[in-house]
Structure formats: structure tokens, C-alpha cells
Design a protein around this motif. Structure first.
Motif, PDB file in Angstrom:
ATOM      1  N   SER A   1      14.114 -11.034  36.218  1.00  8.03           N
ATOM      2  CA  SER A   1      13.131 -12.109  35.983  1.00  8.03           C
ATOM      3  C   SER A   1      11.875 -11.901  36.809  1.00  8.03           C
ATOM      4  O   SER A   1      11.811 -11.040  37.669  1.00  8.03           O
TER       5      SER A   1
ATOM      6  N   ASN B   1      13.324  -6.763  21.750  1.00  8.81           N
ATOM      7  CA  ASN B   1      12.002  -7.141  22.254  1.00  8.81           C
ATOM      8  C   ASN B   1      12.083  -8.471  22.987  1.00  8.81           C
ATOM      9  O   ASN B   1      13.043  -9.230  22.831  1.00  8.81           O
ATOM     10  N   SER B   2      11.060  -8.744  23.755  1.00  8.05           N
ATOM     11  CA  SER B   2      10.977 -10.018  24.494  1.00  8.05           C
ATOM     12  C   SER B   2      12.278 -10.304  25.234  1.00  8.05           C
ATOM     13  O   SER B   2      12.835 -11.409  25.141  1.00  8.05           O
TER      14      SER B   2
ATOM     15  N   GLY C   1      10.549  -9.888  29.200  1.00  7.10           N
ATOM     16  CA  GLY C   1       9.418  -9.685  28.304  1.00  7.10           C
ATOM     17  C   GLY C   1       9.277  -8.279  27.790  1.00  7.10           C
ATOM     18  O   GLY C   1       8.542  -8.045  26.815  1.00  7.10           O
ATOM     19  N   GLU C   2       9.955  -7.334  28.413  1.00  4.44           N
ATOM     20  CA  GLU C   2       9.860  -5.943  27.988  1.00  4.44           C
ATOM     21  C   GLU C   2      10.846  -5.641  26.857  1.00  4.44           C
ATOM     22  O   GLU C   2      11.584  -6.520  26.414  1.00  4.44           O
ATOM     23  N   SER C   3      10.829  -4.390  26.409  1.00  7.63           N
ATOM     24  CA  SER C   3      11.643  -3.978  25.265  1.00  7.63           C
ATOM     25  C   SER C   3      12.539  -2.798  25.624  1.00  7.63           C
ATOM     26  O   SER C   3      12.249  -2.030  26.546  1.00  7.63           O
TER      27      SER C   3
ATOM     28  N   ARG D   1      13.926 -11.653  17.864  1.00  8.60           N
ATOM     29  CA  ARG D   1      13.623 -10.769  19.001  1.00  8.60           C
ATOM     30  C   ARG D   1      14.279  -9.395  18.851  1.00  8.60           C
ATOM     31  O   ARG D   1      13.710  -8.382  19.269  1.00  8.60           O
TER      32      ARG D   1
ATOM     33  N   ARG E   1      15.113 -11.226  27.853  1.00  5.95           N
ATOM     34  CA  ARG E   1      15.262 -12.336  28.809  1.00  5.95           C
ATOM     35  C   ARG E   1      16.375 -12.000  29.792  1.00  5.95           C
ATOM     36  O   ARG E   1      17.288 -11.226  29.444  1.00  5.95           O
TER      37      ARG E   1
END
Length: 117
Positions: A117, A82-83, A15-17, A65, A85
Motif C-alpha cells: 500500500s 490492473n489497478s 495501482g500497478e499491474s 480490473r 490492491r
């Protein structure tokens, strides 16, 4: 002698960038298509994104993303991610070539991105 030097990798949570940079030297930067590829453990290297002039292409897995951009005054290409995974975990490589439709002959040494995760 063409040199491509990546930076900006690291360990982040899902979720981070992150923003990757690739500084190029030894080539007429504005004339080149600049791309990002990645290689995950145990997998083949795969295309991520490429930019030449107004032409942009993205892999389906990162569309929406990731954003590729370039600063011709700084001979640098960026990849804003971004976002993130866990499946984005890979070594990310910068690539340079004359055509935006295929990988070029010049590669950086890569920067590791790890997404937990």
C-alpha cells in the motif's frame, strides 16, 4: 502427466499491474476450461476467473480490473491484473478442468503476488 506452471508473480505497489502466465502440458489444452484461483494468508482458496472458448467468468472482486485470456497455440493462459490492491495479495493458482462452472482436478503450484500500500 498434466503439468501447470505459473509465472509472473512479484511485489508491486497498489495501482500497478502484473500479468500472470500459466503454461500447460500433458492435456488437450483447447478442450479445457482454464481458471485462476487465489489464496490469501489465513484464508480459503477462492475463485478469480475462468475461460473456456467464449465463456468468461470473473469474481465480483476483480471484475473490471482483471482480464483472463488464453493462447491455444502456446498452451498458455494469462491473467492481466490492473489497478492492484493490497487485498489482491495472495498465491495465485492455475487450474484446469473440462467444465467452466467448477474447479477442475489439475492445479499448478502457484505464484505469489504481493501488493503493497
Amino acid at each position: 502427466q498434466v503439468q501447470l506452471v505459473e509465472s509472473g508473480g512479484g511485489l508491486v505497489q497498489a495501482g500497478e499491474s502484473l500479468r500472470l502466465s500459466c503454461a500447460a502440458s500433458g492435456l488437450a489444452f483447447r478442450n479445457y476450461a482454464m481458471g485462476w484461483f487465489r489464496q490469501a494468508p489465513g484464508k480459503e482458496r477462492e475463485f478469480v476467473a475462468i475461460i473456456k472458448s467464449s465463456i468468461l467468468h470473473y469474481a465480483n472482486s476483480v471484475k473490471g480490473r482483471f482480464t483472463i485470456s488464453r493462447d491455444n497455440a502456446k498452451n498458455t493462459v494469462y491473467l492481466q491484473m490492473n489497478s492492484l490492491r493490497p487485498e489482491d495479495t495472495a498465491v495465485y493458482y492455475c487450474n484446469a478442468g473440462l467444465e467452466p462452472t467448477t474447479q477442475g482436478p489439475y492445479w499448478g503450484k502457484g505464484t505469489l503476488v504481493t501488493v503493497s500500500s
